[in-house]
Design a protein around this motif. Structure first.
Motif, PDB file in Angstrom:
ATOM      1  N   GLY A 256       0.795  -2.973   6.373  1.00  9.84           N
ATOM      2  CA  GLY A 256      -0.822  -2.292   6.660  1.00  9.84           C
ATOM      3  C   GLY A 256      -1.500  -2.243   5.681  1.00  9.84           C
ATOM      4  N   ARG A 257      -0.055  -1.998   3.973  1.00 13.10           N
ATOM      5  CA  ARG A 257      -0.710  -1.826   2.868  1.00 13.10           C
ATOM      6  C   ARG A 257      -1.623  -2.887   1.780  1.00 13.10           C
ATOM      7  NH1 ARG A 257       2.018  -1.049  -2.171  1.00 13.10           N
ATOM      8  NH2 ARG A 257       0.184   0.122  -4.117  1.00 13.10           N
ATOM      9  N   TRP A 258      -1.010  -3.741   2.340  1.00 18.53           N
ATOM     10  CA  TRP A 258      -1.409  -5.473   2.066  1.00 18.53           C
ATOM     11  C   TRP A 258      -2.656  -5.799   2.600  1.00 18.53           C
ATOM     12  CZ3 TRP A 258      -3.484 -10.059   4.002  1.00 18.53           C
ATOM     13  CH2 TRP A 258      -3.197 -10.794   2.503  1.00 18.53           C
ATOM     14  N   LEU A 259      -2.693  -4.928   4.348  1.00 13.63           N
ATOM     15  CA  LEU A 259      -4.360  -5.201   4.577  1.00 13.63           C
ATOM     16  C   LEU A 259      -5.147  -4.813   3.971  1.00 13.63           C
ATOM     17  CD1 LEU A 259      -3.383  -5.738   8.050  1.00 13.63           C
ATOM     18  CD2 LEU A 259      -3.756  -7.844   6.072  1.00 13.63           C
ATOM     19  N   GLN A 260      -4.810  -3.582   3.603  1.00 13.78           N
ATOM     20  CA  GLN A 260      -5.691  -2.413   3.130  1.00 13.78           C
ATOM     21  C   GLN A 260      -6.698  -2.970   1.767  1.00 13.78           C
ATOM     22  OE1 GLN A 260      -3.979   0.833   1.134  1.00 13.78           O
ATOM     23  NE2 GLN A 260      -5.595   2.346   1.204  1.00 13.78           N
ATOM     24  N   GLN A 261      -5.208  -4.084   0.804  1.00 13.54           N
ATOM     25  CA  GLN A 261      -5.473  -3.777  -0.683  1.00 13.54           C
ATOM     26  C   GLN A 261      -6.248  -5.672  -0.085  1.00 13.54           C
ATOM     27  OE1 GLN A 261      -1.887  -4.696  -1.732  1.00 13.54           O
ATOM     28  NE2 GLN A 261      -2.087  -2.713  -3.581  1.00 13.54           N
ATOM     29  N   ALA A 262      -6.409  -6.100   0.711  1.00 16.21           N
ATOM     30  CA  ALA A 262      -6.874  -7.421   0.624  1.00 16.21           C
ATOM     31  C   ALA A 262      -8.662  -7.267   1.979  1.00 16.21           C
ATOM     32  CB  ALA A 262      -6.313  -8.430   2.456  1.00 16.21           C
ATOM     33  N   ALA A 263      -8.537  -6.240   2.693  1.00 16.21           N
ATOM     34  CA  ALA A 263     -10.171  -5.992   2.979  1.00 16.21           C
ATOM     35  C   ALA A 263     -10.994  -5.536   1.882  1.00 16.21           C
ATOM     36  CB  ALA A 263      -9.472  -4.371   3.992  1.00 16.21           C
ATOM     37  N   SER A 264      -9.700  -4.729   0.358  1.00 15.85           N
ATOM     38  CA  SER A 264     -10.904  -3.955  -0.480  1.00 15.85           C
ATOM     39  C   SER A 264     -11.358  -5.746  -1.034  1.00 15.85           C
ATOM     40  CB  SER A 264     -10.060  -3.176  -1.872  1.00 15.85           C
ATOM     41  OG  SER A 264     -10.733  -3.115  -2.588  1.00 15.85           O
ATOM     42  N   LYS A 265     -10.718  -6.354  -1.418  1.00 16.15           N
ATOM     43  CA  LYS A 265     -11.349  -7.600  -2.101  1.00 16.15           C
ATOM     44  C   LYS A 265     -12.338  -8.446  -1.097  1.00 16.15           C
ATOM     45  CE  LYS A 265      -6.718  -8.272  -4.558  1.00 16.15           C
ATOM     46  NZ  LYS A 265      -5.578  -9.008  -3.822  1.00 16.15           N
ATOM     47  N   VAL A 266     -11.844  -8.957   0.264  1.00 18.32           N
ATOM     48  CA  VAL A 266     -12.840  -9.883   1.306  1.00 18.32           C
ATOM     49  C   VAL A 266     -13.930  -9.366   1.058  1.00 18.32           C
ATOM     50  CG1 VAL A 266     -12.762 -10.610   3.704  1.00 18.32           C
ATOM     51  CG2 VAL A 266     -10.662 -10.839   2.450  1.00 18.32           C
ATOM     52  N   ILE A 267     -14.550  -7.887   1.364  1.00 16.02           N
ATOM     53  CA  ILE A 267     -15.262  -6.860   2.387  1.00 16.02           C
ATOM     54  C   ILE A 267     -16.003  -6.228   0.803  1.00 16.02           C
ATOM     55  CG2 ILE A 267     -16.239  -5.237   3.377  1.00 16.02           C
ATOM     56  CD1 ILE A 267     -14.354  -6.245   6.157  1.00 16.02           C
ATOM     57  N   GLY A 268     -14.746  -5.673   0.284  1.00 18.71           N
ATOM     58  CA  GLY A 268     -15.839  -4.672  -1.153  1.00 18.71           C
ATOM     59  C   GLY A 268     -15.930  -3.478  -0.843  1.00 18.71           C
ATOM     60  N   THR A 269     -14.878  -3.343   0.122  1.00 16.87           N
ATOM     61  CA  THR A 269     -15.364  -2.018   0.638  1.00 16.87           C
ATOM     62  C   THR A 269     -14.148  -1.521   0.214  1.00 16.87           C
ATOM     63  OG1 THR A 269     -17.341  -2.463   2.020  1.00 16.87           O
ATOM     64  CG2 THR A 269     -15.982   0.346   2.776  1.00 16.87           C
ATOM     65  N   LYS A 270     -13.696   0.230   0.257  1.00 15.80           N
ATOM     66  CA  LYS A 270     -13.213   0.120  -0.251  1.00 15.80           C
ATOM     67  C   LYS A 270     -12.066   1.245   0.797  1.00 15.80           C
ATOM     68  CE  LYS A 270     -11.843   1.421  -4.561  1.00 15.80           C
ATOM     69  NZ  LYS A 270     -11.850   1.968  -6.163  1.00 15.80           N
ATOM     70  N   TYR A 271     -10.843   0.715   1.887  1.00 15.00           N
ATOM     71  CA  TYR A 271     -10.403   1.561   3.043  1.00 15.00           C
ATOM     72  C   TYR A 271      -9.002   2.085   2.224  1.00 15.00           C
ATOM     73  CZ  TYR A 271     -12.879  -1.867   5.880  1.00 15.00           C
ATOM     74  OH  TYR A 271     -13.421  -2.900   6.665  1.00 15.00           O
ATOM     75  N   ALA A 272      -9.147   3.586   3.347  1.00 13.58           N
ATOM     76  CA  ALA A 272      -7.702   4.987   3.230  1.00 13.58           C
ATOM     77  C   ALA A 272      -6.831   4.399   4.008  1.00 13.58           C
ATOM     78  CB  ALA A 272      -8.513   5.843   3.307  1.00 13.58           C
ATOM     79  N   LEU A 273      -5.145   4.267   4.059  1.00 15.48           N
ATOM     80  CA  LEU A 273      -4.741   3.729   4.257  1.00 15.48           C
ATOM     81  C   LEU A 273      -3.594   5.368   5.094  1.00 15.48           C
ATOM     82  CD1 LEU A 273      -2.622   1.731   6.289  1.00 15.48           C
ATOM     83  CD2 LEU A 273      -1.490   1.667   3.500  1.00 15.48           C
ATOM     84  N   LEU A 274      -3.516   4.964   6.512  1.00 19.66           N
ATOM     85  CA  LEU A 274      -3.023   6.398   7.500  1.00 19.66           C
ATOM     86  C   LEU A 274      -2.031   5.106   8.282  1.00 19.66           C
ATOM     87  CD1 LEU A 274      -6.116   8.585   8.780  1.00 19.66           C
ATOM     88  CD2 LEU A 274      -4.743   8.853   6.701  1.00 19.66           C
ATOM     89  N   GLN A 275      -0.614   6.277   8.590  1.00 18.66           N
ATOM     90  CA  GLN A 275       0.258   5.465   8.986  1.00 18.66           C
ATOM     91  C   GLN A 275       1.102   7.072   9.349  1.00 18.66           C
ATOM     92  OE1 GLN A 275       1.512   1.111   6.676  1.00 18.66           O
ATOM     93  NE2 GLN A 275       2.432   2.852   6.182  1.00 18.66           N
ATOM     94  N   GLN A 276       1.527   6.396  10.206  1.00 20.50           N
ATOM     95  CA  GLN A 276       2.876   7.358  11.104  1.00 20.50           C
ATOM     96  C   GLN A 276       4.323   6.415  11.480  1.00 20.50           C
ATOM     97  OE1 GLN A 276       3.282  10.316  12.005  1.00 20.50           O
ATOM     98  NE2 GLN A 276       4.811   9.969  12.673  1.00 20.50           N
ATOM     99  N   ALA A 277       5.129   6.386  11.118  1.00 20.10           N
ATOM    100  CA  ALA A 277       6.528   5.190  11.267  1.00 20.10           C
ATOM    101  C   ALA A 277       6.771   6.067  12.861  1.00 20.10           C
ATOM    102  CB  ALA A 277       7.574   5.820  10.347  1.00 20.10           C
ATOM    103  N   LYS A 278       7.708   5.075  13.726  1.00 18.13           N
ATOM    104  CA  LYS A 278       7.628   5.096  14.721  1.00 18.13           C
ATOM    105  C   LYS A 278       9.549   6.338  14.684  1.00 18.13           C
ATOM    106  CE  LYS A 278       7.117   2.766  17.932  1.00 18.13           C
ATOM    107  NZ  LYS A 278       7.220   1.005  19.051  1.00 18.13           N
ATOM    108  N   ALA A 279       9.554   6.557  16.500  1.00 15.67           N
ATOM    109  CA  ALA A 279      10.895   8.149  15.890  1.00 15.67           C
ATOM    110  C   ALA A 279      11.794   6.772  15.914  1.00 15.67           C
ATOM    111  CB  ALA A 279       9.971   8.431  17.568  1.00 15.67           C
ATOM    112  N   GLY A 280      13.355   7.547  16.093  1.00 17.94           N
ATOM    113  CA  GLY A 280      14.079   7.107  15.480  1.00 17.94           C
ATOM    114  C   GLY A 280      14.323   6.042  14.720  1.00 17.94           C
TER     115      GLY A 280
END
Length: 249
Positions: free
Chosen positions: A48-72
């Motif tokens: 997810g973090r890799w795509l966040q950084q790639a999106a910034s380069k490709v589109i030129g817009t910064k995205y915030a990243l939210l994540q929720q790990a699965k359970a167990g």
């Protein structure tokens, strides 16, 4: 206010991820989402973090990243995520206590209206649909506890086609933006075997963007749905994504 939202199951870091991620990034420019829901982000490799950084380069817009790990035990390997151009005013999560599946929600205030965006991934199709019916029931009950939002959107891989009971249950409360087939692509394993060989190619819709009654769908379709130009067996994922342009308010 028109908002573009997209969703995609990443299939963790499996099946030629290093090549697939470049395809995802290349096709992201055309999708250009304001909000991008992701299933099966791979926690150890921070996909997810890799795509966040790639999106910034490709589109030129910064995205915030939210994540929720699965359970167990699954918390060590995968989770749900949301990339957003808009500032988040609140987040929360739900543990279904069922097959380690979870959901996350982020609240936004856009043009003075409160919008809740949910991201979830229900248990796989090889498990009886009664498990997904339970998870949908839990999800809808949780959403009802947050009924002070002006509208809500639910994104993700539901692992069930529109004619299955779990999806009919979801359809009683939300509208899908489209029901075109999203799985499974001709993506192959590194050894050349087809992914999910027990299923036909593109024979089912299992990935959705659901909208509440107050939200109008201006347009919708599929995304991340083109193979590599030089390799027809290399696709962005074993699913294709869904996008929708939504009028909020």
């Amino acid at each position: 206010m028109i908002l573009r939202i997209a969703t995609l199951n990443l299939e963790q870091d499996h099946k030629c991820w290093a090549a697939r991620r470049e395809l995802i990034a290349a096709q992201l420019r055309d999708v250009n989402p304001d909000l991008w829901a992701l299933n099966e982000v791979h926690v150890p490799n921070q996909t997810g973090r890799w795509l966040q950084q790639a999106a910034s380069k490709v589109i030129g817009t910064k995205y915030a990243l939210l994540q929720q790990a699965k359970a167990g035990e699954d918390a060590r390997t995968e989770g749900e995520a949301l990339l957003t151009r808009y500032p988040v005013i609140e987040t929360a999560n739900l543990d279904y206590r069922s097959h380690n599946c979870v959901a996350l929600v982020a609240r936004f205030e856009i043009d003075g209206r409160r919008l809740d965006v949910y991201v979830t991934h229900l248990i796989a199709a090889r498990v009886d649909d009664s498990a997904r019916q339970f998870q949908v029931t839990e999800l809808l009950q949780w959403i009802r506890t947050r009924d002070d939002a002006d509208g809500s959107v639910v994104c993700g891989d539901f692992n069930a086609a529109p004619d299955q009971p779990s999806i009919r249950l979801m359809s009683a409360a939300y509208r899908p933006t489209q029901t075109q087939a999203t799985a499974f692509t001709p993506l192959r394993e590194p050894n050349g075997n087809p992914t999910h060989p027990e299923w036909k190619r593109f024979d089912r819709c299992i990935d959705y963007v659901w909208v509440s009654e107050s939200i109008k769908v201006q347009a919708s379709g599929l995304c991340f749905n083109q193979p590599d130009k030089n390799n027809p067996e290399l696709w962005p994922s074993d699913h294709v994504g869904v996008w929708a342009d939504l009028e909020i308010g």
